[in-house]
Design an enzyme around this catalytic site. Structure first.
Site, PDB file in Angstrom:
ATOM      1  N   GLY A  92     -28.795   4.941  38.057  1.00 15.10           N
ATOM      2  CA  GLY A  92     -27.634   5.333  37.275  1.00 15.10           C
ATOM      3  C   GLY A  92     -26.707   6.189  38.108  1.00 15.10           C
ATOM      4  O   GLY A  92     -27.063   6.612  39.205  1.00 15.10           O
ATOM      5  N   LYS A  93     -25.516   6.423  37.592  1.00 19.30           N
ATOM      6  CA  LYS A  93     -24.550   7.279  38.278  1.00 19.30           C
ATOM      7  C   LYS A  93     -24.297   8.511  37.427  1.00 19.30           C
ATOM      8  O   LYS A  93     -24.524   8.497  36.222  1.00 19.30           O
ATOM      9  CB  LYS A  93     -23.266   6.508  38.544  1.00 19.30           C
ATOM     10  CG  LYS A  93     -23.482   5.362  39.527  1.00 19.30           C
ATOM     11  CD  LYS A  93     -22.179   4.714  39.923  1.00 19.30           C
ATOM     12  CE  LYS A  93     -22.468   3.629  40.966  1.00 19.30           C
ATOM     13  NZ  LYS A  93     -21.224   2.960  41.397  1.00 19.30           N
ATOM     14  N   VAL A  94     -23.800   9.573  38.065  1.00 17.46           N
ATOM     15  CA  VAL A  94     -23.621  10.849  37.377  1.00 17.46           C
ATOM     16  C   VAL A  94     -22.204  11.356  37.613  1.00 17.46           C
ATOM     17  O   VAL A  94     -21.689  11.285  38.732  1.00 17.46           O
ATOM     18  CB  VAL A  94     -24.635  11.901  37.887  1.00 17.46           C
ATOM     19  CG1 VAL A  94     -24.512  13.191  37.083  1.00 17.46           C
ATOM     20  CG2 VAL A  94     -26.057  11.371  37.822  1.00 17.46           C
ATOM     21  N   ILE A 152     -20.287  12.729  40.769  1.00 17.77           N
ATOM     22  CA  ILE A 152     -20.983  13.686  41.645  1.00 17.77           C
ATOM     23  C   ILE A 152     -22.310  13.175  42.185  1.00 17.77           C
ATOM     24  O   ILE A 152     -22.926  13.830  43.022  1.00 17.77           O
ATOM     25  CB  ILE A 152     -21.237  15.044  40.937  1.00 17.77           C
ATOM     26  CG1 ILE A 152     -21.984  14.838  39.608  1.00 17.77           C
ATOM     27  CG2 ILE A 152     -19.958  15.824  40.761  1.00 17.77           C
ATOM     28  CD1 ILE A 152     -22.524  16.124  39.003  1.00 17.77           C
ATOM     29  N   GLY A 153     -22.780  12.031  41.718  1.00 22.11           N
ATOM     30  CA  GLY A 153     -24.091  11.618  42.218  1.00 22.11           C
ATOM     31  C   GLY A 153     -24.521  10.247  41.767  1.00 22.11           C
ATOM     32  O   GLY A 153     -23.898   9.616  40.914  1.00 22.11           O
ATOM     33  N   LYS A 154     -25.625   9.824  42.373  1.00 17.57           N
ATOM     34  CA  LYS A 154     -26.202   8.527  42.064  1.00 17.57           C
ATOM     35  C   LYS A 154     -27.693   8.742  41.916  1.00 17.57           C
ATOM     36  O   LYS A 154     -28.341   9.273  42.821  1.00 17.57           O
ATOM     37  CB  LYS A 154     -25.919   7.580  43.239  1.00 17.57           C
ATOM     38  CG  LYS A 154     -25.535   6.211  42.781  1.00 17.57           C
ATOM     39  CD  LYS A 154     -25.009   5.268  43.834  1.00 17.57           C
ATOM     40  CE  LYS A 154     -25.162   5.568  45.278  1.00 17.57           C
ATOM     41  NZ  LYS A 154     -24.630   4.488  46.120  1.00 17.57           N
ATOM     42  N   GLY A 155     -28.255   8.372  40.758  1.00 18.74           N
ATOM     43  CA  GLY A 155     -29.693   8.501  40.543  1.00 18.74           C
ATOM     44  C   GLY A 155     -30.403   7.228  40.959  1.00 18.74           C
ATOM     45  O   GLY A 155     -29.816   6.337  41.580  1.00 18.74           O
ATOM     46  N   SER A 156     -31.686   7.115  40.598  1.00 19.98           N
ATOM     47  CA  SER A 156     -32.466   5.948  40.989  1.00 19.98           C
ATOM     48  C   SER A 156     -31.905   4.677  40.363  1.00 19.98           C
ATOM     49  O   SER A 156     -31.975   3.609  40.945  1.00 19.98           O
ATOM     50  CB  SER A 156     -33.938   6.142  40.603  1.00 19.98           C
ATOM     51  OG  SER A 156     -34.038   6.630  39.283  1.00 19.98           O
ATOM     52  N   ASP A 198     -42.916  13.225  39.813  1.00 17.30           N
ATOM     53  CA  ASP A 198     -41.939  13.054  40.893  1.00 17.30           C
ATOM     54  C   ASP A 198     -41.264  14.377  41.259  1.00 17.30           C
ATOM     55  O   ASP A 198     -40.053  14.440  41.460  1.00 17.30           O
ATOM     56  CB  ASP A 198     -40.897  12.004  40.503  1.00 17.30           C
ATOM     57  CG  ASP A 198     -40.306  11.291  41.716  1.00 17.30           C
ATOM     58  OD1 ASP A 198     -40.905  11.361  42.814  1.00 17.30           O
ATOM     59  OD2 ASP A 198     -39.250  10.646  41.575  1.00 17.30           O
TER      60      ASP A 198
END
EC number: 2.7.11.1
Length: 414
Positions: free
Chosen positions: A35-37, A29-33, A146
């Site tokens: 990492g992936k989620v 469902i996502g990509k962090g700074s 942030d």
């Protein structure tokens, strides 16, 4: 064979450390700074979570291990209704994993990009919910650094939750932070000032400035200052000196007055505590107990019939990812088998040393187990009672970049 038992959830030994096999991977469902989620379901309890996973070798090569450790050390000591809370952390040979609250309402950046119109009433409630979260972080000496729409997730009812603690820092007493950290368009003037002239440092008010910028952007669709990641710092400081913030004539006077207090350039005069914000006339009618209990309904409720994120994340994981998560079990078994043969390709010595350090220093966490041990049920966790205070004391600003220095004294690139 045995098909009639397949509906029964597996039983794991409650003393066994939680690991990758305890979860079923549902979708990315996502990509962090860094990492992936993905969405996961715990096989025994059937509870749904979000699982962030970070490749160890990539983190080492990009010098990002300290950020993962910082986030883990901070999040293990926190639990609050308006944060994204950590439930488990564990590792295997390839990755580090963080399992957190699943919030399917999407982040505020996504909804801004979808041209959602946030009403004053909705933003007013967001400000109150986020103020409670910031006050809680302050109590634990944490500056998030942030706060922005990308790091504020909505639950299915539309309540806000702060995520992403990888550049957060801990300050004690009168101490101040001094490192340049954050996302430029949301950073307070004093952060830039420290960088330019080594000023007195900064503290909790920087998060309240970011809250003001975020609230303004939600209401208007753009930010009060034309600042981008490439804007030079001297230009930004000059902007703060000469430019005036324009508030929409359609906004009520109370909202404008509140935004002015959040966007006060002098941190000493800025609204920067729950007491400060509760004293603002515009919020005089707010029932803060009801806010905390999520009893007030937000004006914007995410669409339950759709996944509130970019669908390309799932395609990327399936097509572009060289080490997809759903093939991990086979891959690790193959690697372990190869390690015992002549075919194994050894990593360079320094990278191997860094990987070993990560393995030893990684913080394993299990909130469920912790609750059982402490018999606290659903009460908030006391950080100091289980060493969280000690862990956080390692994260003082200026020291929080040294988690691997005893072995990794130079860049870890393969």
């Amino acid at each position: 064979m045995g098909g009639n038992h397949s509906h029964k959830p597996p039983v794991f030994d409650e003393n066994e450390e939680v690991n990758f096999d305890h979860f079923q991977i549902l979708r990315a469902i996502g990509k962090g700074s860094f990492g992936k989620v993905c969405i996961v379901q715990k096989r025994d309890t059937k509870k749904m979570y979000a699982m962030k996973y970070m490749n160890k070798q990539k983190c080492i090569e990009r010098d990002e291990v300290r950020n993962v450790f910082r986030e883990l050390q901070i999040m293990q000591g926190l639990e609050h209704p308006f944060l994204v809370n950590l439930w488990y952390s564990f590792q295997d040979e390839e990755d580090m994993f963080m399992v957190v609250d699943l919030l399917l309402g999407g982040d505020l950046r996504y909804h801004l990009q979808q041209n959602v119109h946030f009403t004053e009433g909705t933003v007013k409630l967001y400000i109150c919910e986020l103020a409670l979260a910031l006050e809680y972080l302050q109590r634990y000496h944490i500056i998030h650094r942030d706060i922005k729409p990308d790091n504020i997730l909505l639950d299915e009812h539309g309540h806000v939750h702060i995520t992403d603690f990888n550049i957060a820092t801990v300050v004690k007493g009168a101490e101040r932070a001094s490192s340049m950290a954050g996302t430029k368009p949301y950073m307070a003037p004093e952060v830039f000032q420290v960088y330019m002239d080594g000023g007195p440092g900064y503290s909790y008010p920087v998060d309240w400035w970011s809250l003001g910028i975020t609230a303004y952007e939600l209401l208007r669709g753009w930010r009060p200052y034309e600042i981008h990641s490439a804007t030079p710092i001297d230009e930004i400081l000059n902007m703060f000196k000469v430019e005036r913030v324009h508030y929409s004539s359609t906004w009520c006077k109370g909202m404008v007055a509140l935004l002015r207090k959040l966007l006060t350039k002098d941190p000493e005069s800025r609204v920067s505590s729950l007491h400060d914000i509760q004293s603002v006339p515009y919020l005089a009618d707010m029932n803060w107990d009801a806010v905390f209990e999520k009893a007030l309904m937000p004006g914007f409720v995410p669409n339950k019939g759709r996944l509130n994120c970019d669908p390309t994340f799932e395609l990327e994981e399936m097509i572009l990812e060289s080490k997809p998560l759903h093939k991990k079990k086979k891959r690790l078994a193959k690697n372990r088998s190869r390690d015992g043969t002549k075919d194994s390709c050894p990593l360079n010595g320094h990278l191997q040393q860094c990987l070993e350090t990560v393995r030893k220093e990684f913080i394993v966490f299990n909130r469920e187990k912790l609750r059982r041990q402490q018999g606290q049920g659903s009460q908030l966790l006391d950080t100091d009672s289980r060493g969280g205070g000690q862990a956080q004391s390692k994260l003082q600003d200026g020291c929080n970049n040294n988690l691997l220095t005893h072995t990794c004294t130079r860049g870890c690139s393969s």
